[in-house]
Design a protein around this motif. Sequence first.
Motif, short mmCIF file in Angstrom:
data_model
loop_
_atom_site.label_atom_id
_atom_site.label_comp_id
_atom_site.label_asym_id
_atom_site.label_seq_id
_atom_site.Cartn_x
_atom_site.Cartn_y
_atom_site.Cartn_z
N ARG A 119 0.84 -1.19 0.00
CA ARG A 119 0.00 0.00 0.00
C ARG A 119 0.88 1.25 0.00
O ARG A 119 1.87 1.32 0.73
CB ARG A 119 -0.91 0.01 1.24
CG ARG A 119 -1.89 -1.15 1.29
CD ARG A 119 -2.65 -1.19 2.60
NE ARG A 119 -1.78 -1.51 3.72
CZ ARG A 119 -1.45 -2.73 4.09
NH1 ARG A 119 -1.90 -3.78 3.39
NH2 ARG A 119 -0.66 -2.93 5.13
N PHE A 120 0.48 2.25 -0.80
CA PHE A 120 1.23 3.50 -0.92
C PHE A 120 0.30 4.65 -0.53
O PHE A 120 -0.72 4.88 -1.17
CB PHE A 120 1.73 3.68 -2.35
CG PHE A 120 2.77 2.66 -2.75
CD1 PHE A 120 4.11 2.97 -2.72
CD2 PHE A 120 2.38 1.38 -3.12
CE1 PHE A 120 5.07 2.02 -3.06
CE2 PHE A 120 3.32 0.42 -3.46
CZ PHE A 120 4.67 0.75 -3.43
N HIS A 121 0.66 5.34 0.54
CA HIS A 121 -0.19 6.38 1.10
C HIS A 121 0.42 7.76 0.91
O HIS A 121 1.65 7.92 0.98
CB HIS A 121 -0.40 6.16 2.61
CG HIS A 121 -1.03 4.85 2.96
ND1 HIS A 121 -2.36 4.59 2.78
CD2 HIS A 121 -0.49 3.72 3.48
CE1 HIS A 121 -2.63 3.36 3.18
NE2 HIS A 121 -1.51 2.81 3.60
N GLU A 122 -0.44 8.76 0.72
CA GLU A 122 -0.05 10.17 0.75
C GLU A 122 -0.75 10.80 1.96
O GLU A 122 -1.89 11.25 1.84
CB GLU A 122 -0.49 10.88 -0.53
CG GLU A 122 0.10 10.32 -1.80
CD GLU A 122 -0.40 11.06 -3.04
OE1 GLU A 122 -0.28 12.30 -3.06
OE2 GLU A 122 -0.94 10.39 -3.94
N PRO A 123 -0.11 10.81 3.11
CA PRO A 123 -0.79 11.34 4.30
C PRO A 123 -1.11 12.83 4.15
O PRO A 123 -0.37 13.57 3.50
CB PRO A 123 0.25 11.12 5.43
CG PRO A 123 1.23 10.15 4.87
CD PRO A 123 1.24 10.36 3.40
N PRO A 124 -2.19 13.28 4.75
CA PRO A 124 -2.51 14.71 4.71
C PRO A 124 -1.54 15.48 5.60
O PRO A 124 -0.88 14.92 6.47
CB PRO A 124 -3.93 14.76 5.28
CG PRO A 124 -3.99 13.57 6.21
CD PRO A 124 -3.17 12.50 5.53
N GLY A 125 -1.47 16.79 5.36
CA GLY A 125 -0.72 17.65 6.26
C GLY A 125 0.68 18.00 5.82
O GLY A 125 1.37 18.76 6.51
#
Length: 230
Positions: A119-125
């Motif tokens: 899984r590849f995530h782009e976290p907010p913030g």
Amino acid sequence: MTEGWNVVDEERGILWREYPFTKGAYATTLVVRGPEGLIVVSPGAGLDARAFDALREHGEVRALVANNTFHHLGQKDWRARFPDATSHCPSAAITTLAKKAPGVPWRPLSDLASGAGARFHEPPGFKTGETIVQVDTKRGAVWWSGDLLANIQRMPGPPIRWLFSLTDSAPGFRLFKLAVWTLVKDRAAVRDALLRELDAHPPAIVVPAHGPPVDTADVAERARAQLKKL
């Protein structure tokens, strides 16, 4: 170890290696096997042909990921070696990377084929994006923490050494506060998102963008303690 590659999980095709990006400073390349082939995160510059060839034992390189706007230095070398590979980055990083690495056909991270337990995530913030990678293994989840968590062992010379020490960013497994200042715009959003991911997929191993992996039995709680400092 094969031609400088350290194997974390043979079955899942997870490998890592360090590369120098300036005098006395090192970054880490992570390789994971996705549904269509190998995905290389923070592809290192300056590798020789044997290092590239060694990866063929684990699959074909299909994608190259700049996890943020700093980890792009090896893109052109790797694209020359693997011309069919696609280049990806967080969507918020595309405009900046188009200027810093012109000629690379950047695609958003969301175009990257996930699956196969990766899984590849782009976290907010984040100001211009960051990438968190999770790969399921029999031991548990292997995390790529980007620049947020570091495990710097070889300290650079002064004055950078003093800055690392004064901010408690190194040595050892730490919240990399210099990256927080540079990359993060909403600390609470980053902290809350990653703590939720820790609850959902607690890591057995954390691979930072700087420094070797951390695979102690309490690594998930250590990561939690550092992220709470955001």
